[in-house]
Design a protein around this motif. Structure first.
Motif, PDB file in Angstrom:
ATOM      1  N   VAL A  66     -11.391   4.418   0.032  1.00  0.00           N
ATOM      2  CA  VAL A  66     -11.043   3.214  -0.713  1.00  0.00           C
ATOM      3  C   VAL A  66     -12.245   2.693  -1.507  1.00  0.00           C
ATOM      4  CG1 VAL A  66     -11.572   1.443   1.046  1.00  0.00           C
ATOM      5  CG2 VAL A  66      -9.701   1.081  -0.567  1.00  0.00           C
ATOM      6  N   SER A 124      -5.794   7.090  -1.370  1.00  0.00           N
ATOM      7  CA  SER A 124      -6.325   6.095  -0.443  1.00  0.00           C
ATOM      8  C   SER A 124      -5.201   5.324   0.245  1.00  0.00           C
ATOM      9  CB  SER A 124      -7.237   5.113  -1.197  1.00  0.00           C
ATOM     10  OG  SER A 124      -7.679   4.076  -0.340  1.00  0.00           O
ATOM     11  N   ASN A 174     -12.116   9.882  -5.640  1.00  0.00           N
ATOM     12  CA  ASN A 174     -11.453   9.936  -4.343  1.00  0.00           C
ATOM     13  C   ASN A 174     -10.557  11.147  -4.213  1.00  0.00           C
ATOM     14  OD1 ASN A 174     -10.564   8.956  -1.714  1.00  0.00           O
ATOM     15  ND2 ASN A 174      -8.618   8.577  -2.738  1.00  0.00           N
TER      16      ASN A 174
END
Length: 348
Positions: free
Chosen positions: A24, A113, A41
């Motif tokens: 995150v 995430s 990510n």
């Protein structure tokens, strides 16, 4: 039998769960930076972690859990992190930091995430009896537009896991793609029927806002309409895309957690009816979701107290490294089918 070791103080095990916040943080940085950074990510979660999981050892320790405030602190930070990730996605797109095709990569990274943090933490929190934590879990599910998990997981999946009455249990020989459609439609249908029944028993309108699914779906439509009016259709599309990707990750975990493991309707759920993995990445970046055998054996147990069982079936890899095999059915069947204990039914 495992002996519970309850202590007070500080535990390095509890600190390791904070690794769950790395995705995150990368999402927020990527959404506020734009361009190639929106892939941070996605690259980390689905390439770096997959390779790292293959290289890193397992951690079978059971007697190292400590009762302190760290798990609750992580839960609070996870909720704050999910809110921040979605706000950063909205901000990045609405201000032009993220534009063009980068909106897709940003939405997928954010959805990654949402799937590894928001839904995993929501799974933990909806099992809690405290109203605030339970609400926080439902809120996290709301951020990924999932109206059914709260109802189905608690009231149907845990009761019928491993039987034909549970659409979340993947059958032997069933590939991921077939499972996704059957699982989602089955959960939606069963959850709706349960909500209608609950409303009728309580003499409430089963097709109005008293129905949890209908109220949630109405909320989603309102949020999307509002975001479209205020920030434009790109923001609404990105929110939908991140939710879709997050829920596909949820169904991936559902698929690998019970694939091919069946039980009789009158057989009590035990540690042999869920796949287990003690891979370091799966354990601590997913707050011990991979110790799923103990979760179903003792559903009310907090994540940091879950145990590893020597009799539980063990996945050939962890959650991060089994994504690719799950997407390639012949490879999945080759790796997993021969690891299913012989006493389980193996009929497609």
């Amino acid at each position: 039998m495992h002996t519970k070791v309850k202590r007070t103080g500080r535990s390095f095990r509890n600190w390791k769960y904070f690794l769950n916040l790395i995705p995150v943080i990368l999402v927020i940085f990527g959404n506020l930076s734009g361009g190639w950074f929106t892939l941070l990510n996605f690259t980390f979660s689905f390439i770096v972690l997959g390779i790292a999981e293959i290289l890193l050892p397992e951690d079978h320790t059971n007697d190292d859990w400590i009762e302190d405030e760290l798990p609750d602190t992580l839960m609070f930070l996870s909720v704050a992190g999910q809110i921040s990730a979605l706000l950063s996605l909205i901000y990045g797109i609405s201000t032009g930091i993220i534009s063009g095709y980068w909106i897709i990569t940003a939405a997928l990274s954010t959805g990654g995430s949402s799937g590894t943090l928001a839904i995993v933490v929501a799974h933990e929190l909806i099992h809690r009896k405290h109203k605030i934590w339970n609400f926080a879990g439902r809120f996290l599910l709301f951020t990924v537009f999932n109206p059914y998990f709260y109802i189905h997981h608690l009231r149907i999946h845990h009761k019928y896991v491993g039987t034909d009455q549970d659409p979340v249990t993947a059958k032997f020989g069933e590939n991921y793609y077939h499972f996704v459609g059957r699982s989602i439609s089955g959960q939606m249908n069963q959850s709706m029927q349960m909500e209608i029944q609950r409303c009728k028993i309580n003499k409430l309108n089963p097709y109005g806002f008293n129905n949890y699914l209908i109220s949630c779906i109405s909320g989603y439509l309102g949020i999307l309409l509002l975001s479209m009016i205020v920030w434009g259709w790109e923001v609404s599309a990105a929110l939908v895309l991140q939710a879709i990707f997050a829920n596909l990750l949820l169904e991936y975990t559902n698929y690998i957690e019970h694939y091919g493991l069946s039980r009789m309707d009158n057989e009590r759920v035990n540690e042999k009816h869920s796949w287990q993995s003690d891979k370091l990445i799966s354990r601590f970046l997913l707050i011990d979701l991979s110790r799923h055998s103990d979760h179903h054996f003792h559903a009310s147990k907090p994540f940091n107290q879950l145990l590893s069982y020597p009799d539980s079936p063990v996945l050939p890899g962890g959650y991060a490294s089994m994504i690719l095999p799950a997407l390639i059915p012949p490879l999945w069947f080759k790796l997993v089918n021969n690891k299913i204990p012989k006493h389980f039914s193996q009929k497609p």
